[in-house]
Write a protein that holds these residues in place. Structure first.
Motif, PDB file in Angstrom:
ATOM      1  N   ALA A 154       2.474  11.159   3.757  1.00 18.02           N
ATOM      2  CA  ALA A 154       1.186  11.573   3.195  1.00 18.02           C
ATOM      3  C   ALA A 154       1.337  12.008   1.739  1.00 18.02           C
ATOM      4  N   VAL A 155       2.375  12.775   1.442  1.00 16.92           N
ATOM      5  CA  VAL A 155       2.614  13.204   0.060  1.00 16.92           C
ATOM      6  C   VAL A 155       2.886  11.992  -0.821  1.00 16.92           C
ATOM      7  N   CYS A 156       3.682  11.048  -0.323  1.00 13.41           N
ATOM      8  CA  CYS A 156       3.948   9.816  -1.084  1.00 13.41           C
ATOM      9  C   CYS A 156       2.648   9.043  -1.323  1.00 13.41           C
ATOM     10  N   GLY A 157       1.772   9.000  -0.325  1.00 12.92           N
ATOM     11  CA  GLY A 157       0.485   8.325  -0.480  1.00 12.92           C
ATOM     12  C   GLY A 157      -0.389   8.991  -1.524  1.00 12.92           C
ATOM     13  N   VAL A 158      -0.396  10.318  -1.553  1.00 12.11           N
ATOM     14  CA  VAL A 158      -1.181  11.045  -2.550  1.00 12.11           C
ATOM     15  C   VAL A 158      -0.623  10.778  -3.946  1.00 12.11           C
ATOM     16  N   VAL A 159       0.697  10.842  -4.091  1.00  9.97           N
ATOM     17  CA  VAL A 159       1.315  10.575  -5.395  1.00  9.97           C
ATOM     18  C   VAL A 159       1.005   9.150  -5.838  1.00  9.97           C
ATOM     19  N   PHE A 160       1.106   8.202  -4.920  1.00  6.88           N
ATOM     20  CA  PHE A 160       0.794   6.804  -5.225  1.00  6.88           C
ATOM     21  C   PHE A 160      -0.663   6.664  -5.645  1.00  6.88           C
ATOM     22  N   GLY A 161      -1.553   7.335  -4.945  1.00  6.41           N
ATOM     23  CA  GLY A 161      -2.972   7.267  -5.276  1.00  6.41           C
ATOM     24  C   GLY A 161      -3.284   7.880  -6.632  1.00  6.41           C
ATOM     25  N   LEU A 162      -2.604   8.973  -6.964  1.00  6.63           N
ATOM     26  CA  LEU A 162      -2.830   9.636  -8.248  1.00  6.63           C
ATOM     27  C   LEU A 162      -2.175   8.890  -9.410  1.00  6.63           C
ATOM     28  N   SER A 163      -1.193   8.062  -9.113  1.00  2.00           N
ATOM     29  CA  SER A 163      -0.458   7.383 -10.185  1.00  2.00           C
ATOM     30  C   SER A 163      -1.282   6.315 -10.885  1.00  2.00           C
ATOM     31  N   GLY A 164      -2.280   5.751 -10.223  1.00  2.00           N
ATOM     32  CA  GLY A 164      -3.065   4.685 -10.802  1.00  2.00           C
ATOM     33  C   GLY A 164      -2.433   3.325 -10.610  1.00  2.00           C
ATOM     34  N   TYR A 165      -1.211   3.295 -10.112  1.00  2.00           N
ATOM     35  CA  TYR A 165      -0.510   2.028  -9.926  1.00  2.00           C
ATOM     36  C   TYR A 165      -1.189   1.172  -8.867  1.00  2.00           C
TER      37      TYR A 165
END
Length: 173
Positions: A154-165
């Motif tokens: 979940a944390v990885c998903g949030v970071v991925f979502g916030l990254s814009g990538y």
């Protein structure tokens, strides 16, 4: 102020969830406040070196009620999701909803199975007594480690979502 089913139906999902959150927080604060502040230092009859807090049963019953309510709401949500699912499209608002559901279900099931199989069955000391029930030791490890795995994902998903990538990658392939 009178609460009726008609007035609740007029509220948005956000308003309902906010009110439920506030009620649960109030009950939790009151219950745990009573647990720690009223009768916490009562000695246990069989072994006076341990405490037997007065509100232990109330805390346990509340936790059981929350778990049962969570399981019931989850089952109802799954039922509604399956019953009301649009069979023609697996993409909703350009989001691959079906893929997300299957990946989440698969990851959870695989994590539960893997962490149960790899869980420790080493006996532990509980209140001065060795506890050696292999199934429950492995089940405890399973739930703890699966929760950690899912939190990490979940944390990885949030970071991925916030990254814009994710806007640069086409996930609908």
């Amino acid at each position: 102020m009178r609460i009726s089913l008609k007035s609740i139906r007029q509220l948005s999902a956000e308003q309902i969830s906010t009110r439920v959150l506030y009620v649960l927080l109030a009950v939790i604060v009151l219950l745990f406040g009573a647990f720690f502040l009223i009768g916490y230092d009562i000695p246990y009859d069989e072994d006076p070196t341990f405490n037997a807090p007065m509100f232990t049963d109330a805390v346990l019953v509340f936790i059981y009620m929350l778990v049962l309510a969570t399981v019931g709401i989850t089952a109802y949500a799954v039922y509604r999701s399956i019953k009301g699912r649009d069979k023609t499209s697996d993409t909703i608002n350009n989001i691959p909803a079906a893929k997300i559901v299957w990946l989440t279900t698969g990851l959870t099931a695989a994590s539960l199975l893997l962490t149960f199989l790899l869980g420790s069955s080493e006996p532990v000391m509980v209140n001065g007594v060795k506890y050696a029930d292999v199934f429950w030791l492995k089940a405890t490890d399973m739930f703890i480690n699966t929760a950690l795995i899912l939190l990490f994902v979940a944390v990885c998903g949030v970071v991925f979502g916030l990254s814009g990538y994710n806007r640069k990658v086409n996930l609908n392939k």
